[in-house]
Design a protein around this motif. Structure first.
Motif, short mmCIF file in Angstrom:
data_model
loop_
_atom_site.label_atom_id
_atom_site.label_comp_id
_atom_site.label_asym_id
_atom_site.label_seq_id
_atom_site.Cartn_x
_atom_site.Cartn_y
_atom_site.Cartn_z
N ARG A 1 23.19 59.97 -15.48
CA ARG A 1 23.07 58.92 -14.47
C ARG A 1 23.97 57.72 -14.79
O ARG A 1 24.21 56.87 -13.93
N LEU A 2 24.46 57.66 -16.01
CA LEU A 2 25.33 56.55 -16.40
C LEU A 2 26.80 56.82 -16.09
O LEU A 2 27.63 55.94 -16.23
N LYS A 3 27.10 58.02 -15.63
CA LYS A 3 28.50 58.37 -15.36
C LYS A 3 29.03 57.59 -14.16
O LYS A 3 28.36 57.47 -13.14
N THR A 4 30.21 57.04 -14.29
CA THR A 4 30.85 56.30 -13.20
C THR A 4 32.28 56.80 -13.03
O THR A 4 32.88 57.35 -13.96
N GLU A 5 32.82 56.59 -11.84
CA GLU A 5 34.20 56.93 -11.57
C GLU A 5 35.10 55.79 -12.04
O GLU A 5 34.69 54.64 -12.05
N PRO A 6 36.33 56.10 -12.41
CA PRO A 6 37.26 55.03 -12.79
C PRO A 6 37.42 54.03 -11.65
O PRO A 6 37.42 54.40 -10.47
N PHE A 7 37.53 52.77 -12.02
CA PHE A 7 37.60 51.70 -11.02
C PHE A 7 38.97 51.69 -10.34
O PHE A 7 40.01 51.62 -11.01
N GLU A 8 38.95 51.79 -9.02
CA GLU A 8 40.17 51.70 -8.21
C GLU A 8 40.10 50.43 -7.38
O GLU A 8 39.31 50.34 -6.44
N GLU A 9 40.89 49.43 -7.74
CA GLU A 9 40.78 48.12 -7.12
C GLU A 9 41.06 48.16 -5.62
O GLU A 9 40.32 47.56 -4.83
N ASN A 10 42.08 48.86 -5.19
CA ASN A 10 42.42 48.90 -3.76
C ASN A 10 41.31 49.53 -2.94
O ASN A 10 40.95 49.04 -1.87
N SER A 11 40.75 50.64 -3.45
CA SER A 11 39.64 51.30 -2.74
C SER A 11 38.43 50.38 -2.66
O SER A 11 37.74 50.31 -1.64
N PHE A 12 38.17 49.68 -3.77
CA PHE A 12 37.03 48.76 -3.79
C PHE A 12 37.20 47.65 -2.75
O PHE A 12 36.27 47.31 -2.02
N LEU A 13 38.41 47.08 -2.67
CA LEU A 13 38.66 45.99 -1.73
C LEU A 13 38.54 46.47 -0.29
O LEU A 13 38.00 45.76 0.57
N GLU A 14 39.05 47.67 -0.01
CA GLU A 14 38.95 48.21 1.35
C GLU A 14 37.50 48.43 1.74
O GLU A 14 37.09 48.09 2.86
N LEU A 15 36.71 48.97 0.83
CA LEU A 15 35.29 49.19 1.11
C LEU A 15 34.55 47.87 1.27
O LEU A 15 33.67 47.74 2.13
N PHE A 16 34.91 46.88 0.45
CA PHE A 16 34.28 45.57 0.56
C PHE A 16 34.54 44.93 1.92
O PHE A 16 33.63 44.36 2.53
N MET A 17 35.77 45.02 2.40
CA MET A 17 36.12 44.43 3.69
C MET A 17 35.31 45.06 4.82
O MET A 17 34.93 44.39 5.78
N VAL A 18 35.03 46.34 4.71
CA VAL A 18 34.31 47.04 5.78
C VAL A 18 32.80 46.84 5.69
O VAL A 18 32.13 46.55 6.68
N GLU A 19 32.25 46.95 4.48
CA GLU A 19 30.79 46.99 4.33
C GLU A 19 30.17 45.66 3.93
O GLU A 19 29.06 45.34 4.35
#
Length: 296
Positions: free
Chosen positions: A178-196
């Motif tokens: 449950r602690l596994k995470t995907e590598p952080f992708e800044e552009n994808s994060f920003l796009e998702l933030f703008m939408v959600e």
């Protein structure tokens, strides 16, 4: 009057709860006078007066009361401070506001020495330069500071991903999936933030989120503005440090000071090597041991 202007600049904004509607407000009161700034997020009103105006208005509104201007100013400070902190007004004090043409009148009714006390703050529309000084420039400074903070956090996340990758390449595995995470992708994060997230994050409402969550940063930015101004004028900021602390609290000089809250520090940029790439942080043995435990 310059002390009043500087003192007002270093005050936080607060939500002034009135029967008519809530307003954003900041005030600074001393024995020499007061400065008040009020906004309904559409317009901004301002009043700044010295002891001569206080004395004259007190005579007009309170003929049965005789006291020096400092006494009236102290009483106004005692009435306004709890209100700006969201605390019930002391005694039987009531506040209301009226708009007459381009003037906003904040009316106060209370008691002083057992007698009725009345006061009217006559606030006129603030000048563009005043609005810039108290809102536009600080908000721009806050935006830049938060952007810098976000970049530093993104850099830190990237460094953490590289650290985890190094552990994995050396055979470490997670003990809890449950602690596994995907590598952080800044552009994808920003796009998702703008939408959600952006619609909710930009919900200004009556200004409550700004007042509740961002005043530490606001005061840090305005303090920086004052220090830069003092430096350009050849004034030593250290000589006025005690006055600055008192101004931030908005207290009269003869009142006990309250702790001055400070803005959360921004992350410090990671060191750069001569090639321009970010150097990987060196972890202590204890920290490495704890992180390796997640991959056992």
């Amino acid at each position: 009057m310059e002390d009043l202007e500087q003192g007002l600049l270093m005050q936080p904004w607060a939500l002034l709860q009135l029967p008519e509607n809530p307003l954003l407000a900041k005030a600074y009161i001393t024995k020499q006078g007061y400065a008040l700034l009020i906004s309904d997020l559409q317009e901004v009103w301002h009043e700044q007066v010295d002891t001569s105006v206080v004395s004259q208005r007190a005579k007009e509104l309170n003929r049965r009361l005789t006291a020096p201007p400092a006494a009236f100013l102290c009483h106004l400070d005692d009435l306004l401070r709890p209100l700006l902190k969201g605390i019930a007004c002391p005694g039987k004090a009531t506040f209301s506001c009226d708009r007459v043409a381009e003037t906003l009148i904040l009316r106060v009714q209370s008691e002083l020495s057992g007698l009725p006390f009345y006061w009217n703050f006559h606030c006129i529309l603030a000048s563009p330069s005043l609005v810039s000084q108290h809102l536009i420039r600080p908000l721009m400074g806050m935006s830049l500071a938060l952007q810098c903070q976000a970049r530093e956090l993104a850099t830190l996340l990237h460094m953490k991903d590289l650290e985890i990758q190094d552990y994995q390449e050396n055979g470490a595995t997670l003990s809890r999936d449950r602690l596994k995470t995907e590598p952080f992708e800044e552009n994808s994060f920003l796009e998702l933030f703008m939408v959600e997230k952006l619609p909710e994050a930009c919900s200004v409402g009556d200004g409550r989120p700004f007042v509740t969550n961002l005043q530490n940063l606001y005061m840090a930015v305005t303090r920086q503005e004052v220090q830069v101004k003092q430096k350009h004028q050849g004034t030593d900021p250290q000589t006025s440090s005690s006055a600055s602390a008192q101004e931030t609290n908005g207290q009269l000089p003869n009142q006990p000071e309250e702790p001055v809250s400070s803005a959360p520090p921004l992350p410090v940029p990671e060191p750069m090597d001569t090639s321009g790439s970010v150097q990987r942080p060196q972890l202590s043995k204890v920290k490495r041991k704890k992180l390796r435990g997640l991959f056992d």
